[in-house]
Design an enzyme around this catalytic site. Structure first.
Site, PDB file in Angstrom:
ATOM      1  N   ASP A  11      44.289  50.663  43.944  1.00 54.84           N
ATOM      2  CA  ASP A  11      44.843  51.038  42.653  1.00 54.84           C
ATOM      3  C   ASP A  11      44.947  52.554  42.627  1.00 54.84           C
ATOM      4  OD1 ASP A  11      44.942  48.420  41.733  1.00 54.84           O
ATOM      5  OD2 ASP A  11      42.930  48.510  40.880  1.00 54.84           O
ATOM      6  N   ASP A 130      48.599  39.308  36.078  1.00 57.09           N
ATOM      7  CA  ASP A 130      47.291  39.598  35.492  1.00 57.09           C
ATOM      8  C   ASP A 130      47.052  38.548  34.416  1.00 57.09           C
ATOM      9  OD1 ASP A 130      46.739  41.887  37.017  1.00 57.09           O
ATOM     10  OD2 ASP A 130      47.933  43.140  35.672  1.00 57.09           O
TER      11      ASP A 130
END
Length: 254
Positions: A11, A130
């Site tokens: 990330d 997600d």
């Protein structure tokens, strides 16, 4: 049976690898290119880069990081974050990505999935999901880096993205993300049972046993992890050796 893949996830925010818990408490970890080189050496099957604030901030992916990484690593590179058009796909692939992951933009414009698949091939199109568990034990899709719950049913959305031409789903549990409590097996099975395209398990891996559990208890094609690798609690090669010793087929282990 196809070999299971082990995929480190990086990330990235402002050019640095970061990590948090449940998408909060984000901290800088280090340089993304250096981490990518390390994981390449350890035998990672693929690498995933997510620009975690690009969609929220309304900007494109980190192409400079992608270009530099592509020069120095030799495994497939998936890039996501802020990619919302065919031109974004084209630019990111030209920068060196092998696959493009879309999440928020796919929810907002599902036709982008089919358009990209038609132009670049399904193998280039990964839909990131997600997903959050709700009070009634249903699963819904969350976008914009965990900020917006769309109330879209995750199981139905998974079926839809396959129909539209996605080549793969990266399924991340917001509830387990960064907790090291294990993958959400129930959520993974709910999605894996309704699609035939590969599903990458993401969110919550905390030890070697979690890697074997996800492959033994679900149809996931790959397992993705971040904290375990970033903080050097485990290496990719250690994970693969462990899986081989537990009779799970992985690549690159003699």
């Amino acid at each position: 049976m196809l070999a299971k893949r082990i995929i480190p996830c990086l990330d990235v925010r402002n050019g640095k690898v970061v990590k948090g818990i449940n998408f909060e408490g984000i901290k800088d970890v280090g340089d993304p290119v250096e981490y990518a080189k390390l994981y390449n050496q350890q035998g990672a099957d693929e690498l995933v880069f997510y620009d975690i604030t690009a969609s929220h901030e309304g900007r494109g992916a980190m192409l400079d990081v992608v270009r530099e990484t592509a020069k120095q690593v030799f495994v497939p590179l998936t890039v996501g974050g802020g990619i919302s058009s065919i031109e974004d796909f084209r630019e990111t692939l030209r920068a060196g990505a092998d696959k493009i992951s879309i999440n928020s933009s796919a929810v907002k414009n599902p036709e982008l999935i089919s358009q990209a698949a038609d132009i670049f091939g399904s193998q280039c199109v990964v839909v990131g999901m997600d997903v959050k568990r709700n009070k009634n034990d249903s699963f819904t899709v969350v976008i914009n880096g965990g900020r917006i719950d769309t109330q879209k049913n995750a199981v139905e959305w998974a079926k839809k993205v396959q129909q539209l031409g996605a080549g793969e789903i990266c399924l991340n549990s917001i509830d387990t993300d960064g907790t090291k409590a294990g993958f959400d097996i129930e959520m993974l099975n709910a999605i894996c049972d309704v699609v035939t395209i590969p599903v990458i398990a993401s969110g919550g891996c905390g030890n070697l046993g979690h890697f074997s559990e996800v492959f033994e208890k679900t149809k996931a094609s790959a397992a993705l992890a971040a904290s375990l690798f970033h903080f050097k609690e485990l290496t990719v090669s250690e994970v693969k050796d462990y899986l081989k010793n537990n009779s799970i087929n992985v690549r690159g282990v003699k």
